[in-house]
Design an enzyme around this catalytic site. Sequence first.
Site, PDB file in Angstrom:
ATOM      1  N   SER A 116      47.599  39.745  41.945  1.00 25.77           N
ATOM      2  CA  SER A 116      47.130  40.051  40.586  1.00 25.77           C
ATOM      3  C   SER A 116      48.033  39.452  39.519  1.00 25.77           C
ATOM      4  CB  SER A 116      47.100  41.574  40.351  1.00 25.77           C
ATOM      5  OG  SER A 116      46.180  42.175  41.189  1.00 25.77           O
TER       6      SER A 116
ATOM      7  N   HIS B 214      41.716  37.749  39.190  1.00 25.09           N
ATOM      8  CA  HIS B 214      41.562  37.037  40.460  1.00 25.09           C
ATOM      9  C   HIS B 214      40.433  36.027  40.349  1.00 25.09           C
ATOM     10  CE1 HIS B 214      44.086  39.503  43.164  1.00 25.09           C
ATOM     11  NE2 HIS B 214      43.947  40.354  42.182  1.00 25.09           N
TER      12      HIS B 214
ATOM     13  N   TYR C 225      39.658  47.795  48.915  1.00 23.38           N
ATOM     14  CA  TYR C 225      39.010  48.727  47.981  1.00 23.38           C
ATOM     15  C   TYR C 225      37.752  48.165  47.336  1.00 23.38           C
ATOM     16  CZ  TYR C 225      41.576  46.179  44.286  1.00 23.38           C
ATOM     17  OH  TYR C 225      42.087  45.202  43.471  1.00 23.38           O
ATOM     18  N   GLU C 226      37.562  46.860  47.437  1.00 21.29           N
ATOM     19  CA  GLU C 226      36.333  46.276  46.907  1.00 21.29           C
ATOM     20  C   GLU C 226      35.149  46.548  47.838  1.00 21.29           C
ATOM     21  OE1 GLU C 226      37.100  42.224  44.731  1.00 21.29           O
ATOM     22  OE2 GLU C 226      38.545  42.409  46.346  1.00 21.29           O
TER      23      GLU C 226
ATOM     24  N   ALA D 297      51.069  42.523  43.197  1.00 22.97           N
ATOM     25  CA  ALA D 297      51.575  43.393  42.139  1.00 22.97           C
ATOM     26  C   ALA D 297      51.726  44.772  42.776  1.00 22.97           C
ATOM     27  CB  ALA D 297      50.593  43.442  40.980  1.00 22.97           C
TER      28      ALA D 297
ATOM     29  N   MET E 195      48.142  47.920  46.984  1.00 26.74           N
ATOM     30  CA  MET E 195      46.820  48.034  47.628  1.00 26.74           C
ATOM     31  C   MET E 195      46.440  46.795  48.430  1.00 26.74           C
ATOM     32  SD  MET E 195      44.821  49.659  44.356  1.00 26.74           S
ATOM     33  CE  MET E 195      45.582  50.925  43.324  1.00 26.74           C
ATOM     34  N   SER E 196      47.426  46.072  48.908  1.00 22.51           N
ATOM     35  CA  SER E 196      47.095  44.843  49.663  1.00 22.51           C
ATOM     36  C   SER E 196      48.201  44.544  50.678  1.00 22.51           C
ATOM     37  CB  SER E 196      46.952  43.666  48.689  1.00 22.51           C
ATOM     38  OG  SER E 196      48.198  43.354  48.100  1.00 22.51           O
TER      39      SER E 196
ATOM     40  N   ASN F 168      54.933  48.193  37.330  1.00 24.89           N
ATOM     41  CA  ASN F 168      54.937  49.507  36.664  1.00 24.89           C
ATOM     42  C   ASN F 168      55.726  50.488  37.532  1.00 24.89           C
ATOM     43  OD1 ASN F 168      52.306  49.064  38.368  1.00 24.89           O
ATOM     44  ND2 ASN F 168      52.727  51.262  38.453  1.00 24.89           N
TER      45      ASN F 168
ATOM     46  N   HIS G  58      45.371  49.265  34.822  1.00 22.01           N
ATOM     47  CA  HIS G  58      45.366  47.899  35.360  1.00 22.01           C
ATOM     48  C   HIS G  58      45.850  46.889  34.322  1.00 22.01           C
ATOM     49  CE1 HIS G  58      44.327  44.744  38.128  1.00 22.01           C
ATOM     50  NE2 HIS G  58      43.500  44.177  37.280  1.00 22.01           N
TER      51      HIS G  58
HETATM   52  N1  HPA Z   1      50.088  51.662  42.865  1.00 17.01           N
HETATM   53  C1  HPA Z   1      49.307  50.958  43.693  1.00 17.01           C
HETATM   54  N2  HPA Z   1      49.051  49.673  43.520  1.00 17.01           N
HETATM   55  C2  HPA Z   1      49.600  49.062  42.467  1.00 17.01           C
HETATM   56  C3  HPA Z   1      50.418  49.739  41.554  1.00 17.01           C
HETATM   57  C4  HPA Z   1      50.673  51.121  41.768  1.00 17.01           C
HETATM   58  O1  HPA Z   1      51.389  51.784  41.005  1.00 17.01           O
HETATM   59  N3  HPA Z   1      50.803  48.838  40.605  1.00 17.01           N
HETATM   60  C5  HPA Z   1      50.240  47.649  40.961  1.00 17.01           C
HETATM   61  N4  HPA Z   1      49.511  47.783  42.069  1.00 17.01           N
END
Ligand code: HPA
Length: 266
Positions: A25, A55, A79-80, A107, A205-206, A229, A241
């Site tokens: 991302s 993406h 998740y998609e 990310a 998430m990847s 973050n 996001h």
């Molecule tokens: N959690 C899960 N996936 C993420 C996060 C998060 O805080 N930040 C970027 N991808």
Amino acid sequence: MNKTIEYINEKTGNFIPEIGIILGSGLGEFADEHKTIAIPYNEIPNFEASHVQGHKGLLVFAQIQGKNVVMMQGRYHFYEGYSMQTVTYPVKVMKKLGVKTLIITNAAGAVNPEFTPGDLMFITDHINFMGTNPLIGKNDDTLGTRFPDMSEIYSKELINKAVQTAESLNIKYQKGIYAATTGPSYETPAEINMYKILGASAVGMSTAPEAIVANYAGMKVLGISCLTNYAAGVSQTPLNHQEVIETADKVKENFKNLLFNLINVI
Ligand code: HPA
């Protein structure tokens, strides 16, 4: 698989990549700068289109620092609604094309409170919390064995090279364990606390499915998280996001610089 490989070879003129890179991302710009041939996923037999913001869905081929590289500008996320087979299919394709080393980027949220959004983290190991495994199903013996060892998914040698490269460029980095969740909802503070207790430094998430398949198929893997973050509850601010994309955007110069110089030494 044969159709996929034939199609790609036809488009690239039998280009043989040795390094593969999955751009996460907000990190896809690296491919724009080195693009020679770009094939949209939706044109490739057996690939599907990817739709998440930030993406693009392009398979990009380029020579960088004298090395042949294939890059995924955008990836398939579980998740998609894609199956684990779809999520990891491009990794298998990269292997069949000739890739020996795979750099997986993402990310991620910082679970370790000592890390700061904007830091890059080299993944030392992962905890797969996705509740499934991309190797479930009939085994393809041409790629790997039924019960593959996972004791060093993320190559120590590559981590050392990444560390040396980051230090030579004065780029701040961290090392840590990545917890992989399905998403798409961000985690609860209680979940993040659990991941912390279990030893994770980042959450995302990847990556874990792709890394499992790459290691299974005998590729060397380097994982780089861009910490965008603080994970839920680590700081009190709600997650979104947009923040993820904005932080990735701020880090991208460092990220691109690191990647470019890393390619030279691997
Ligand atoms: N959690 C899960 N996936 C993420 C996060 C998060 O805080 N930040 C970027 N991808």
